[in-house]
Scaffold this motif. Sequence first.
Motif, mmCIF file in Angstrom:
data_model
loop_
_atom_site.group_PDB
_atom_site.id
_atom_site.type_symbol
_atom_site.label_atom_id
_atom_site.label_comp_id
_atom_site.label_asym_id
_atom_site.label_seq_id
_atom_site.Cartn_x
_atom_site.Cartn_y
_atom_site.Cartn_z
ATOM 1 N N HIS A 244 0.095 2.631 9.911
ATOM 2 C CA HIS A 244 0.665 1.211 9.938
ATOM 3 C C HIS A 244 1.550 0.643 10.712
ATOM 4 O O HIS A 244 1.522 -0.129 11.356
ATOM 5 C CB HIS A 244 1.317 0.964 8.293
ATOM 6 C CG HIS A 244 0.201 1.227 7.324
ATOM 7 N ND1 HIS A 244 0.386 1.241 6.202
ATOM 8 C CD2 HIS A 244 -1.177 0.964 7.232
ATOM 9 C CE1 HIS A 244 -0.431 1.168 5.064
ATOM 10 N NE2 HIS A 244 -1.653 1.047 6.093
ATOM 11 N N ASP B 108 -7.945 4.097 4.581
ATOM 12 C CA ASP B 108 -7.675 3.495 3.037
ATOM 13 C C ASP B 108 -8.747 4.260 2.046
ATOM 14 O O ASP B 108 -8.143 4.465 0.849
ATOM 15 C CB ASP B 108 -7.745 1.904 2.973
ATOM 16 C CG ASP B 108 -6.783 1.438 3.970
ATOM 17 O OD1 ASP B 108 -5.637 1.845 4.169
ATOM 18 O OD2 ASP B 108 -6.819 0.208 3.893
ATOM 19 N N GLU C 24 0.695 -1.147 0.132
ATOM 20 C CA GLU C 24 0.010 -0.087 0.010
ATOM 21 C C GLU C 24 0.982 1.346 -0.062
ATOM 22 O O GLU C 24 0.720 2.156 -0.769
ATOM 23 C CB GLU C 24 -0.771 0.059 1.276
ATOM 24 C CG GLU C 24 -2.362 -0.329 0.965
ATOM 25 C CD GLU C 24 -3.184 -0.019 2.164
ATOM 26 O OE1 GLU C 24 -4.384 -0.588 2.186
ATOM 27 O OE2 GLU C 24 -2.717 0.595 3.286
ATOM 28 N N HIS D 227 -9.802 1.190 9.681
ATOM 29 C CA HIS D 227 -8.861 1.497 8.591
ATOM 30 C C HIS D 227 -9.170 1.601 7.451
ATOM 31 O O HIS D 227 -8.972 2.519 6.671
ATOM 32 C CB HIS D 227 -7.427 0.647 9.046
ATOM 33 C CG HIS D 227 -6.128 1.130 8.234
ATOM 34 N ND1 HIS D 227 -5.560 2.119 8.700
ATOM 35 C CD2 HIS D 227 -5.794 0.471 7.103
ATOM 36 C CE1 HIS D 227 -4.538 2.312 7.987
ATOM 37 N NE2 HIS D 227 -4.671 1.457 7.110
ATOM 38 N N HIS E 294 -0.417 8.171 6.998
ATOM 39 C CA HIS E 294 -0.851 6.681 6.782
ATOM 40 C C HIS E 294 0.185 5.941 7.344
ATOM 41 O O HIS E 294 0.099 4.908 7.941
ATOM 42 C CB HIS E 294 -1.181 6.593 5.238
ATOM 43 C CG HIS E 294 -2.197 5.478 5.115
ATOM 44 N ND1 HIS E 294 -3.356 5.454 4.249
ATOM 45 C CD2 HIS E 294 -2.245 4.154 5.525
ATOM 46 C CE1 HIS E 294 -3.998 4.417 4.178
ATOM 47 N NE2 HIS E 294 -3.160 3.492 4.885
HETATM 48 FE FE LIG Z 1 -3.648 1.169 5.056
#
Ligand SMILES: [Fe+2]
Length: 134
Positions: free
Chosen positions: A81, A122, A62, A117, A77
């Motif tokens: 993670h 996302d 990602e 998430h 982001h």
């Molecule tokens: Fe993500």
Amino acid sequence: MAFVEWRPEFSVGVLEIDAQHQRLLDIINQLHDAMKMGSKPAMLAQVVNELVGYTRYHFAYEEKLMEAANYRELEEHRRKHRAMVAQVEGFRDLETSGQATVSLKLMAFLKEWLSRHILETDQRYAGCVAGVKA
Ligand SMILES: [Fe+2]
């Protein structure tokens, strides 16, 4: 019915990412099943390890995609993670050393974290990465 089911609103419009999210849900379901069946710690540890490994792989994928798309919120982001990986790895270490075991509380956390998430964090990159190759 599975513990956590794929929902159409999870789709971020990228086939590979959707497939990876489905795989993550599968592993969470596998862990839930193993817990419910009262599997041995070694078996649970194996599934937790798979979850850690696949989560790392998926997050890296990602992030590569967001990087390729010059996504503005990449750093924020990435922080989310990293925090998640640290939490799951922390649990894995406690479990490996016999100080924790897979519980309904852990399962609820995993389900809640991943669903939120995908739906909140996302979805924010969905428009930006459309058509971009990782
Ligand atoms: Fe993500």
